[in-house]
Design an enzyme around this catalytic site. Structure first.
Site, PDB file in Angstrom:
ATOM      1  N   TRP A 268       0.970  -0.939  -0.131  1.00  0.00           N
ATOM      2  CA  TRP A 268       0.038  -0.041  -0.059  1.00  0.00           C
ATOM      3  C   TRP A 268       0.709   1.232   0.076  1.00  0.00           C
ATOM      4  O   TRP A 268       0.501   2.515  -0.502  1.00  0.00           O
ATOM      5  CB  TRP A 268      -1.166  -0.099   1.185  1.00  0.00           C
ATOM      6  CG  TRP A 268      -1.834   1.208   1.267  1.00  0.00           C
ATOM      7  CD1 TRP A 268      -2.949   1.411   0.767  1.00  0.00           C
ATOM      8  CD2 TRP A 268      -1.518   2.426   2.054  1.00  0.00           C
ATOM      9  NE1 TRP A 268      -3.585   2.742   1.044  1.00  0.00           N
ATOM     10  CE2 TRP A 268      -2.470   3.463   1.983  1.00  0.00           C
ATOM     11  CE3 TRP A 268      -0.395   3.009   2.756  1.00  0.00           C
ATOM     12  CZ2 TRP A 268      -2.770   4.647   2.570  1.00  0.00           C
ATOM     13  CZ3 TRP A 268      -0.413   4.180   3.196  1.00  0.00           C
ATOM     14  CH2 TRP A 268      -1.321   4.914   3.112  1.00  0.00           C
ATOM     15  N   HIS A 269       1.950   1.092   0.604  1.00  0.00           N
ATOM     16  CA  HIS A 269       2.922   2.316   0.908  1.00  0.00           C
ATOM     17  C   HIS A 269       3.718   2.804  -0.534  1.00  0.00           C
ATOM     18  O   HIS A 269       4.008   3.807  -0.748  1.00  0.00           O
ATOM     19  CB  HIS A 269       3.943   2.394   1.842  1.00  0.00           C
ATOM     20  CG  HIS A 269       3.372   2.522   3.245  1.00  0.00           C
ATOM     21  ND1 HIS A 269       2.597   1.526   3.849  1.00  0.00           N
ATOM     22  CD2 HIS A 269       3.216   3.546   3.922  1.00  0.00           C
ATOM     23  CE1 HIS A 269       2.334   1.864   5.203  1.00  0.00           C
ATOM     24  NE2 HIS A 269       2.509   3.319   4.966  1.00  0.00           N
ATOM     25  N   GLY A 270       3.751   1.949  -1.338  1.00  0.00           N
ATOM     26  CA  GLY A 270       4.395   2.109  -2.832  1.00  0.00           C
ATOM     27  C   GLY A 270       4.712   0.854  -3.562  1.00  0.00           C
ATOM     28  O   GLY A 270       4.679  -0.131  -2.861  1.00  0.00           O
TER      29      GLY A 270
ATOM     30  N   PHE B 208       1.897   8.531  -1.508  1.00  0.00           N
ATOM     31  CA  PHE B 208       1.330   7.235  -1.095  1.00  0.00           C
ATOM     32  C   PHE B 208      -0.211   7.390  -1.618  1.00  0.00           C
ATOM     33  O   PHE B 208      -0.823   6.496  -1.526  1.00  0.00           O
ATOM     34  CB  PHE B 208       1.467   6.668   0.233  1.00  0.00           C
ATOM     35  CG  PHE B 208       3.063   6.631   0.629  1.00  0.00           C
ATOM     36  CD1 PHE B 208       3.882   6.043  -0.076  1.00  0.00           C
ATOM     37  CD2 PHE B 208       3.445   7.338   1.997  1.00  0.00           C
ATOM     38  CE1 PHE B 208       5.129   5.896  -0.061  1.00  0.00           C
ATOM     39  CE2 PHE B 208       4.739   6.891   2.350  1.00  0.00           C
ATOM     40  CZ  PHE B 208       5.446   6.550   1.347  1.00  0.00           C
TER      41      PHE B 208
END
Length: 480
Positions: free
Chosen positions: A325-327, A480
């Site tokens: 999810w963060h990248g 993000f």
């Protein structure tokens, strides 16, 4: 539009005055919020608005369809699944398409095949991960009958696009924020003043601590191979300060700003660097995201209501997804799996991480046991943030290897001493206020019950921001 910009300094009071003095009816206030939020969001690129409007329309429509098919569970499942797949598909294309294509191409290259996949030069819309998850929470909560579907399109669009928390959270649940758009708001002077205090503390975190730390980290990060171990560790500590003050600073500004308009957003940070264990750390860091994953992924997988090894499996699944999810980078995935491993260790050995009181409850200083627990947790967090900050896994491994081998006791090249002092000074103030919602939430004890003393503190902070602010940096979590 950035919080730390001249445009926002003009934007906020204009919207505030229109909201309370011209648009006094709830429906008109909601409409003003939608218009103001779209101006705020479209300030980066007007094309981003097309995507958020589409996401809002699909999720709004899904709620109406779920209500229409009440009692027909299969059709409701189809509607809910379709909206979830659609929203995640949009997120996947804009955020992960190139990542998966490049990794698939690399995999086939090892087998002797070359795939002529085409990568796309796609601009990642600011905050897409945040408002996508917020839209998903609405559909899931309506499906689970936690709240009724809303028929008012304006209030729903206001819920998705509410500008204080639009681009970097907190990720609000429909069950908390949407009902606030459905009821009349009245101006509360005490709430507004407290909101301004929290915003001021957030700006101090961001402009004085985070931006100054960012300058040092950016200047020396890529020189890690030439730096001694102590410097590398302190550079990791600087990034640890940077990401906390940057992200929690944004959350403080967002929560305080929302209070100016009569809204209560959920708390997103609860002084995480005073945690006594990694599980406690994740109950205090980015609370809106960790609870989102807990409620919508971890619990449906079985949560902690199964045997130990399935619990560990669930933890790895959730944290692998959290990392992604963060990248779109393997460093984020490995960062998530690193924390999953730490959480698994606590679980396997049955280490108690449930505390009935805040650290050093009833005392100014922690005892020896608490000191060691906080120090270990902070050290593990630093290791995790080094993986998070690295541009590639090769760099992450190389950096950590150098940190534990390069001239271990050489202190001749120490950088960022002033910035480290900023960070530790800020944590000292937060330590004294660790039982409050934010560091400037004054109690009625002397000397803070005197108006003069409070205003002296406000002016000191304003002077510090004016004199010590670092070079302007974009908020980290915008990517993000």
């Amino acid at each position: 539009m950035l919080f730390n910009s001249f445009e926002f300094i003009l934007f906020l009071p204009i919207v505030f005055l229109l909201y309370w003095f011209m648009f006094r009816e709830r429906q008109w206030q909601n409409l003003l919020i939608v218009v103001a939020s779209y101006i705020f969001y479209g300030w980066w690129d007007w094309r981003f608005l097309l995507l958020i409007v589409f996401t809002s329309l699909c999720s709004y429509g899904s709620g109406l369809l779920l209500e229409h098919y009440e009692g027909q569970r299969r059709k409701q499942q189809a509607v809910s699944a379709a909206n979830i797949v659609l929203n995640l598909g949009i997120l996947g294309v804009f955020k992960y398409y190139n990542f998966f294509v490049e990794n698939l191409d690399a995999l086939f290259d090892t087998l002797g095949y070359h795939l002529d996949w085409v990568t796309m030069n796609v601009i990642l819309p600011v905050g897409i991960s945040f408002y996508t998850f917020q839209a998903l929470s609405y559909t899931i909560d309506v499906y689970q009958k936690k709240l009724p579907a809303t028929h008012d399109m304006v209030e729903f669009f206001a819920y998705i696009s509410f500008f204080p928390q639009l681009v970097a959270g907190p990720i609000e649940r429909a069950t908390n924020l949407l009902p606030q758009f459905q009821q009349r708001r009245q101006f509360d002077y005490a709430k507004a003043v407290d909101g301004l205090r929290q915003m001021l503390w957030g700006f101090l975190k961001k402009l004085v601590v985070a931006d100054n730390c960012a300058t040092v980290v950016n200047d020396y990060w890529n020189q890690y191979q030439d730096l001694p171990a102590v410097s590398l560790f302190l550079l990791g500590v600087l990034f640890t300060f940077q990401i906390y003050c940057d992200f929690s600073g944004y959350s403080d500004i967002a929560i305080g700003c929302a209070r100016l308009f009569g809204f209560n957003l959920m708390r997103n940070f609860n002084f995480p660097y005073f945690s006594r264990s990694i599980p406690e750390f994740w109950r205090r860091w980015h609370i809106s995201l960790t609870t989102w994953f807990r409620d919508y992924i971890y619990f449906p997988l079985g949560g902690s209501r199964c045997d130990k090894w399935k619990i560990i499996r669930n933890v790895y699944i959730v944290w692998g997804i959290s990392g992604l999810w963060h990248g779109a980078n393997w460093t984020f995935v490995c960062w998530g799996l690193f924390h999953a491993t730490l959480l698994a260790v606590y679980n396997i050995f049955g280490i108690n991480t449930k505390y009935s009181h805040i650290v050093a409850y009833g005392s100014y200083l922690p005892n020896l046991r608490e000191c060691s627990q906080i120090a270990l947790t902070f050290f593990l967090a630093v290791i995790g943030w080094i993986i998070f900050r690295a541009e590639t896994m090769d760099q992450a491994v190389s950096y950590l290897a150098a940190m534990f081998s390069n001239k271990l006791f050489d202190v001749s090249a120490i950088y960022g001493v002033r910035e480290l002092c900023f960070g530790f000074s800020l944590l000292t103030v937060e330590w004294l206020q660790r039982g409050k919602q934010h560091a400037l939430q004054f109690s009625d004890i002397r000397p803070f019950n005197y108006r003069f003393v409070r205003w002296v503190i406000y002016y000191i902070i304003l002077v510090m921001i004016a004199v010590l602010a670092g070079a302007s940096q974009t908020f980290i979590y915008f990517q993000f």
